[in-house]
Scaffold this motif. Structure first.
Motif, PDB file in Angstrom:
ATOM      1  N   ASP A 152       0.746  -1.387  -0.082  1.00  0.00           N
ATOM      2  CA  ASP A 152       0.011  -0.019   0.122  1.00  0.00           C
ATOM      3  C   ASP A 152       0.795   1.280   0.042  1.00  0.00           C
ATOM      4  N   ARG A 153       1.956   1.222   0.893  1.00  0.00           N
ATOM      5  CA  ARG A 153       2.909   2.527   0.671  1.00  0.00           C
ATOM      6  C   ARG A 153       3.574   2.516  -0.384  1.00  0.00           C
ATOM      7  N   ILE A 154       3.910   1.493  -1.180  1.00  0.00           N
ATOM      8  CA  ILE A 154       4.698   1.509  -2.365  1.00  0.00           C
ATOM      9  C   ILE A 154       3.606   2.303  -3.622  1.00  0.00           C
ATOM     10  N   ALA A 155       2.391   1.934  -3.399  1.00  0.00           N
ATOM     11  CA  ALA A 155       1.481   2.415  -4.412  1.00  0.00           C
ATOM     12  C   ALA A 155       1.196   4.089  -4.015  1.00  0.00           C
ATOM     13  N   ALA A 156       1.187   4.226  -2.998  1.00  0.00           N
ATOM     14  CA  ALA A 156       0.840   5.763  -2.471  1.00  0.00           C
ATOM     15  C   ALA A 156       2.113   6.437  -2.867  1.00  0.00           C
ATOM     16  N   ASP A 157       3.313   5.986  -2.783  1.00  0.00           N
ATOM     17  CA  ASP A 157       4.653   6.821  -2.880  1.00  0.00           C
ATOM     18  C   ASP A 157       4.874   6.842  -4.484  1.00  0.00           C
ATOM     19  N   GLU A 158       4.369   5.795  -5.503  1.00  0.00           N
ATOM     20  CA  GLU A 158       4.468   5.692  -6.581  1.00  0.00           C
ATOM     21  C   GLU A 158       3.399   6.899  -7.243  1.00  0.00           C
ATOM     22  N   ARG A 159       2.335   7.237  -6.703  1.00  0.00           N
ATOM     23  CA  ARG A 159       1.517   8.198  -7.152  1.00  0.00           C
ATOM     24  C   ARG A 159       1.959   9.568  -6.897  1.00  0.00           C
ATOM     25  N   ARG A 160       2.526   9.576  -5.541  1.00  0.00           N
ATOM     26  CA  ARG A 160       2.919  10.871  -5.043  1.00  0.00           C
ATOM     27  C   ARG A 160       4.400  11.354  -6.080  1.00  0.00           C
ATOM     28  N   LEU A 161       4.934  10.577  -6.401  1.00  0.00           N
ATOM     29  CA  LEU A 161       6.160  10.755  -7.256  1.00  0.00           C
ATOM     30  C   LEU A 161       5.622  11.110  -8.437  1.00  0.00           C
TER      31      LEU A 161
END
Length: 189
Positions: A134-143
């Motif tokens: 979940d954190r990876i997905a959120a970080d990918e979106r933010r980036l």
């Protein structure tokens, strides 16, 4: 201001951001949080203001004027000094060239994975993997959002590195859980 404020990991983030252009502390806080700088250092308002004060006292940054927007208070805009630029380059060069062991809380915990027993270990690793996914997905979106907003990739390269670390950890979690399930990582009796 105590010298230890200059040892805060936030120092690099602030100096690096001011390398781009002068800014007031609130803008620094906003930019660092937006760009994912909170992955490199814990960023809160009080700590940021302490670091800015220490950097100014050390002569690494200097006031370049003030600005006011609407009813907000007047804000001091800071710029990187030549001394600050030299210190930034010195610190970055040393940190990039020399690998240091960094001991995370997870590393300390995983050293005692055996205490959970095989079933508990698999359950804990699986839960961590779900949360990390979940954190990876959120970080990918933010980036992606930051890059789409026009922030140069070089200014958020640390977010790419953090994602690579998270993806590597996710792969490791899966492989260890698979070994436990297969019985190739055994527990003493």
């Amino acid at each position: 201001m105590p010298r230890r404020a200059l040892d805060n990991p936030l120092v690099l983030a602030v100096l690096g951001r001011l390398l781009e252009q002068p800014a007031h502390p609130y803008q620094l806080l906003t930019d660092l949080r937006t760009r994912g700088g909170d992955q490199a250092a814990v960023i809160n308002r009080g700590t940021l203001y302490d670091v800015v004060e220490a950097l100014a006292a050390a002569g690494w940054i200097a006031p370049r004027g003030t600005e006011r927007a609407g009813n907000r208070p007047e804000r001091t805009v800071y710029a990187l000094t030549d001394l600050g630029h030299s210190e930034l380059v010195r610190r970055l060069d040393e940190l990039i060239r020399t690998p240091h062991r960094e001991f995370t809380r997870f590393l300390g915990a995983v050293a005692h994975l055996g205490a959970l027993g095989p079933d508990g270990a698999v359950a804990a690793l699986a839960e961590r993997a779900r949360r990390l996914t979940d954190r990876i997905a959120a970080d990918e979106r933010r980036l992606a959002d930051v890059l789409a907003a026009g922030v140069p990739r070089l200014h958020v390269i640390e977010a790419e590195y953090a994602l690579a670390q998270s993806r590597a950890e996710l792969a490791w979690l899966g492989s260890v859980a698979d070994e436990i399930r297969a019985g190739s990582l055994t527990w003493p009796r």
